[in-house]
Design a protein around this motif. Sequence first.
Motif, PDB file in Angstrom:
ATOM      1  N   ALA A   7      35.517  14.966  18.079  1.00 26.24           N
ATOM      2  CA  ALA A   7      36.388  15.385  18.885  1.00 26.24           C
ATOM      3  C   ALA A   7      36.824  14.622  20.057  1.00 26.24           C
ATOM      4  N   VAL A  19      40.713  13.408  20.751  1.00 23.44           N
ATOM      5  CA  VAL A  19      41.340  13.760  22.074  1.00 23.44           C
ATOM      6  C   VAL A  19      41.799  12.260  22.476  1.00 23.44           C
ATOM      7  N   ALA A  53      43.929  21.157  13.040  1.00 25.34           N
ATOM      8  CA  ALA A  53      42.373  22.024  13.357  1.00 25.34           C
ATOM      9  C   ALA A  53      41.926  22.348  11.992  1.00 25.34           C
ATOM     10  N   SER A  76      38.099  21.020  10.827  1.00 22.94           N
ATOM     11  CA  SER A  76      36.997  21.592  10.536  1.00 22.94           C
ATOM     12  C   SER A  76      36.507  21.490   9.240  1.00 22.94           C
ATOM     13  N   VAL A  78      44.704  16.259  18.263  1.00 19.33           N
ATOM     14  CA  VAL A  78      44.117  16.951  19.034  1.00 19.33           C
ATOM     15  C   VAL A  78      43.562  18.270  18.200  1.00 19.33           C
ATOM     16  N   GLY A  79      44.519  18.631  17.280  1.00 20.45           N
ATOM     17  CA  GLY A  79      44.197  20.032  16.315  1.00 20.45           C
ATOM     18  C   GLY A  79      42.916  19.505  15.636  1.00 20.45           C
ATOM     19  N   ILE A 124      39.786  19.648  17.788  1.00 17.90           N
ATOM     20  CA  ILE A 124      39.286  20.951  18.074  1.00 17.90           C
ATOM     21  C   ILE A 124      38.760  21.726  17.175  1.00 17.90           C
ATOM     22  N   GLY A 154      35.166  20.281  16.750  1.00 19.11           N
ATOM     23  CA  GLY A 154      34.516  20.851  17.439  1.00 19.11           C
ATOM     24  C   GLY A 154      33.987  22.030  17.483  1.00 19.11           C
ATOM     25  N   LEU A 155      34.791  22.981  16.856  1.00 19.87           N
ATOM     26  CA  LEU A 155      34.533  24.570  16.649  1.00 19.87           C
ATOM     27  C   LEU A 155      33.958  24.619  15.314  1.00 19.87           C
TER      28      LEU A 155
END
Length: 420
Positions: free
Chosen positions: A54, A58, A226, A230, A346-347, A350, A353-354
């Motif tokens: 992540a 970023v 994102a 994931s 960025v997506g 994230i 990270g999620l």
Amino acid sequence: MAAGYAELLRTRHAARLLVGTLLGRLPNAVAPIAIVLFTRAEGGSYSLAGALAAVYGVANAVGQPLLGRAVDLFGQPRVQLPAAVVSALGMVWLAAAGTGSAVAAYGSVAVAGLFTPPLEGGLRALWPGVLGGRQERVHAAYAMDAVAQEVMFTVGPLLVTVCVALWSPAVALLVLNGVGVLGALSVVVSEPSRTWRSEPREAHWLGALRSRGLLALLGAFFFVGAALGSITVAGVAYADDHGDQAVYGWLMAALGLGALVGGVFYGARQWAGAPEARLRRIVALLAVCYLPLMLVPGPVAMAALAALAGVFLAPALACAFIVVDRHAPAGTVTEAFSWLVTFFGVGAAIGTGLAGPAVELGGTAVGFGVASVAGAAALLVLSATRRVLATAGGGHPVAGPPDGASGAVAQAASGAPPAV
């Protein structure tokens, strides 16, 4: 369409620029996978692996538009090659320091991400000049670009897997980043890169972001990123569940192969109507295809589902490139494409990270569920902003492909004088 791509590649400089850009972007394309595998090999947790990926994402997102604006102002060679070298040194730092020191680990991935050269946006800025400013050829090149990316995303994970199997994750980091520097060098010493200059731009502190249509597109592709981010972490968890780390490489390769097939079929025909409406339909199909991943069947079936999840990715990217070109303000083409990379990155950051905590709290299926939610969110953004996307940044209707060109295509077609 293969014949059409072959014709494009026979154009002087086209093949070299495409191959050089793909090689130069290889470290960035496989960085999340390589970082996750390296962290796990060093004994780090899924949460640490996701956090490092992540931070890389970023930092990459911050650096891309800044470097893209620098390219628009100062040209490609002065920015692209130095950035590629510094980014590679960041990964060398990670391989040497390991993950024992949190400061060193986070610092190294931050440097690598921040200085990733904006080769992707740079190539799309070069296409109009290389292809003579003909809009239909430039749009075909965007589709070819998306297909070629999926070749890279198919081969890249396998290269990481091979390097890890033969040597180690640390060696994989070094080899792939060395290739990246050579790719960037090949691009910046070419004549189109050396002579390219951005068209004159209006002084505005927001740069490309003053276009509302571009902002809407960027919001949607934040969520597409994102979803993919994931899947990167959830895929590692799936491989661990089945006791074979090689399964991860095959899943990621299947995802890229599905996108490759989808991109080839998408580029095989001329599409009528506004690309903004077409993009909305493609993203809807993309979101639907993420849902079956939550079934987490056996490896063979899961590879098939991963391929299905990738089918509409390359078409979505190819269509998005056209939308960016139609909405980018004059003189901001590299920056505008770099913002797309930024929001996507960025997506993805994230998403990674999620997904780490999601896997640890709810299991692998929940990790893949993050992708399903993100895909639905991307569709929601495009649906909510359809009126904004139907108008240019100044509030005027966007000209359709047969009637006019904008962004990079307009620059090449108009013969606008260079500006530094």
